[in-house]
Write a protein that holds these residues in place. Sequence first.
Motif, short mmCIF file in Angstrom:
data_model
loop_
_atom_site.label_atom_id
_atom_site.label_comp_id
_atom_site.label_asym_id
_atom_site.label_seq_id
_atom_site.Cartn_x
_atom_site.Cartn_y
_atom_site.Cartn_z
N TYR A 1 64.93 68.74 -3.89
CA TYR A 1 65.92 69.76 -4.22
C TYR A 1 65.35 71.14 -3.88
CZ TYR A 1 68.93 72.80 -6.98
OH TYR A 1 69.80 73.80 -7.39
N ILE A 2 66.14 71.93 -3.12
CA ILE A 2 65.70 73.29 -2.74
C ILE A 2 66.30 74.28 -3.74
CG2 ILE A 2 65.94 75.09 -1.01
CD1 ILE A 2 64.58 73.29 0.65
N GLU A 3 65.44 74.95 -4.46
CA GLU A 3 65.87 75.96 -5.44
C GLU A 3 65.79 77.32 -4.77
OE1 GLU A 3 67.52 76.92 -8.81
OE2 GLU A 3 66.38 75.09 -9.09
N GLY A 4 66.95 77.84 -4.36
CA GLY A 4 66.97 79.12 -3.68
C GLY A 4 68.34 79.75 -3.72
N VAL A 5 68.50 80.84 -2.99
CA VAL A 5 69.76 81.58 -2.94
C VAL A 5 70.38 81.40 -1.56
CG1 VAL A 5 70.86 83.85 -3.17
CG2 VAL A 5 68.83 83.29 -4.56
N PRO A 6 71.60 80.86 -1.48
CA PRO A 6 72.24 80.74 -0.16
C PRO A 6 72.42 82.11 0.48
CG PRO A 6 73.44 79.48 -1.82
CD PRO A 6 72.44 80.31 -2.56
N LEU A 7 72.24 82.19 1.80
CA LEU A 7 72.35 83.48 2.48
C LEU A 7 73.75 84.06 2.41
CD1 LEU A 7 70.13 83.10 5.67
CD2 LEU A 7 69.50 83.77 3.34
N CYS A 8 74.74 83.24 2.07
CA CYS A 8 76.10 83.75 1.97
C CYS A 8 76.33 84.55 0.68
CB CYS A 8 77.12 82.60 2.05
SG CYS A 8 76.86 81.30 0.83
N VAL B 1 71.52 77.64 4.69
CA VAL B 1 70.21 78.29 4.77
C VAL B 1 69.99 79.03 3.44
CG1 VAL B 1 68.70 79.82 6.08
CG2 VAL B 1 70.54 78.59 7.26
N PHE B 2 68.83 78.80 2.82
CA PHE B 2 68.53 79.38 1.50
C PHE B 2 67.34 80.34 1.59
CE2 PHE B 2 70.95 75.67 0.56
CZ PHE B 2 71.56 75.87 -0.67
N TRP B 3 67.46 81.43 0.84
CA TRP B 3 66.30 82.32 0.67
C TRP B 3 65.44 81.77 -0.45
CZ3 TRP B 3 64.72 84.98 -3.70
CH2 TRP B 3 63.66 85.88 -3.50
N LEU B 4 64.14 81.72 -0.21
CA LEU B 4 63.18 81.26 -1.21
C LEU B 4 62.20 82.39 -1.51
CD1 LEU B 4 62.38 77.74 0.31
CD2 LEU B 4 64.11 78.32 -1.38
N PRO B 5 61.64 82.43 -2.68
CA PRO B 5 60.68 83.49 -3.01
C PRO B 5 59.59 83.61 -1.95
CG PRO B 5 61.19 82.20 -4.96
CD PRO B 5 61.86 81.51 -3.81
N GLY B 6 59.20 84.86 -1.67
CA GLY B 6 58.23 85.11 -0.61
C GLY B 6 58.89 85.29 0.75
N ASP B 7 60.21 85.55 0.71
CA ASP B 7 61.00 85.71 1.95
C ASP B 7 60.83 84.52 2.89
OD1 ASP B 7 62.29 88.08 1.32
OD2 ASP B 7 60.61 89.31 1.99
N ARG B 8 60.87 83.33 2.28
CA ARG B 8 60.89 82.11 3.07
C ARG B 8 62.34 81.63 3.21
NH1 ARG B 8 58.00 77.97 -0.14
NH2 ARG B 8 58.97 79.13 -1.86
N LEU B 9 62.54 80.69 4.14
CA LEU B 9 63.87 80.13 4.36
C LEU B 9 63.84 78.62 4.22
CD1 LEU B 9 65.27 82.12 7.45
CD2 LEU B 9 65.91 82.37 5.04
N GLY B 10 64.81 78.08 3.49
CA GLY B 10 64.96 76.63 3.37
C GLY B 10 66.18 76.17 4.14
#
Length: 560
Positions: free
Chosen positions: A250-257, A299-308
């Motif tokens: 599971y990817i815990e992040g913020v969708p770019l939308c 596409v998700f933003w992850l902490p540390g300006d990473r992309l999932g």
Amino acid sequence: MLWETLTAARDLGRLHEVAGVLVRHGFGDVARRLGMLGALERVGRVLPTQNLEALVALKPEQRIRCVLEELGPCFVKLGQVLATRVDLFGPEWIAEFGKLQNQVPALAFEQLQAQLEQDLGGSVETVFAEFDTAPLAAASIAQVHRARLPDGRAVVVKIRRPDIEATVAADTRLLERVARAVESEWPEWRRYQPLALVRQLKSSLRRELDFAAEGRHAERIAASFAEEPRIVVPRVHWPLTGTRVNVQDYIEGVPLCEGAALEAAGADRAAIARLGAQAVLKMMFEDGFFHADPHAGNVFWLPGDRLGLIDFGMVGRLSEGRRSQLIELMQGLVARDTEAVVEVLLAWAEEGELDEDALAEDIDALIDSYHGVPLGQLQFGRLLSEVMALLRDHHLVLPADLALVIKVFVTLEGMGRMLDPGFDMAAEAAPFLRRSVLRRYHPRAMAKRGWRAAGDALALLQAMPRELRQLLQTARRGRFNVHIDVDRLKRFGEQVEHSANRLSIGVVTAALIIGSSIVMTVSGGPTLFGLPLFGLLGFLGAGACGAWLIWSIWRSGGGR
């Protein structure tokens, strides 16, 4: 005949649904011209056909999108395939197809549980420490649930809908028949390649229905970014993954939308726009295998300006030759080399009549309109869209793989500018173009191509004497044939054959009637109900032949 093709018993119910949706959205005339309404009327399923000419408030492209949404997963997927064909449809159609959503009401978990446990090889309670029966998301092909493995790792479980395979099979059969009918009845629609589009759809659906294939796609892309920690691809849990179920991290992040959420999280929008562009460009130009649906929800933003990156059901592939052509096109556009651009477009185009001088003139005018525009202000996506408009004007069609690349490129630039208004796609693409050119003209690569070409030429020379000898021997023996296949002539021949069969049955029927009448006047011989047996049998045979003849004429519409 079209009616015979469309009225296969197993697809009749679906045919009724499709025709009903077309009628409701003002496309009743299309349904009738395709033979759908007539077919349903003949088997007792009548749809209301009044007011077919009445126009609804929506534009045609909006009505088509509503039709596709209402008809379900296969048709929604068809719309998504059409959204990639920027070479066939204008921006307003592409934008409308891009709105197609796979969101449908979720199934109750009880409807999925038996299939899921069969695929997992055990009960849900045994396999997972926790399992949320409320779906995280539901689409027409699958729905997703959150779960937790016994080791505490959070995962998502993607479960294929139990009945989806049969529905897709019925819909693709119907679409293939309709595509053949369209190409036969409407020659002006052939430039849209309906049959090729349906085959592209079938190939795409076949991959998307196989969740194990999606897992392999994810692993291939993850391996490509093994040395780039800023790109995260969820790990696939293979002991629990198969054709109908996919279990991955599971990817815990913020969708770019979700722009507001990105701002609240402190994301560097310019940095992640550049990172996303570099990731997709690497996949396209260096790997030749890329995520074909990189919209902001995948596409998700992850902490540390990473992309999932998630959802690898739709992927694209580019051969080395295709990549070389794409690079030549982009270099030609940037360097304002009209001749190079035209040469690539002609290599992509199908055979047919084409005014090359007019195409070159239009390309030259397009490139000249960007004269003086600094590279940093050049909108590559817009430039490619204008090139696609020229292709449509000149009735040129791109191969499906390249059409997908152009669509991804345009989507990528749009997403980059959404995140950062100053995003410069040309600047991001330039290093990849330079590296690709250097690799192409590296002495080792050139030597490899030279050896390959020399080998092909040698093989051709070696085979030529034998091929010529066989050709001459075939001609000498009188077995040299030229086969010309004319579709409409073939159809005319079939109609003549049907007519000849009916005429023969008619002659036989008339002969039976005349012969039986003569037998009836002759005394003696066996009788039945006081009538000569052979005369009675002759009349019954004539009646059967006449009934078949009437049915055949009525079935083909000849009675109207």
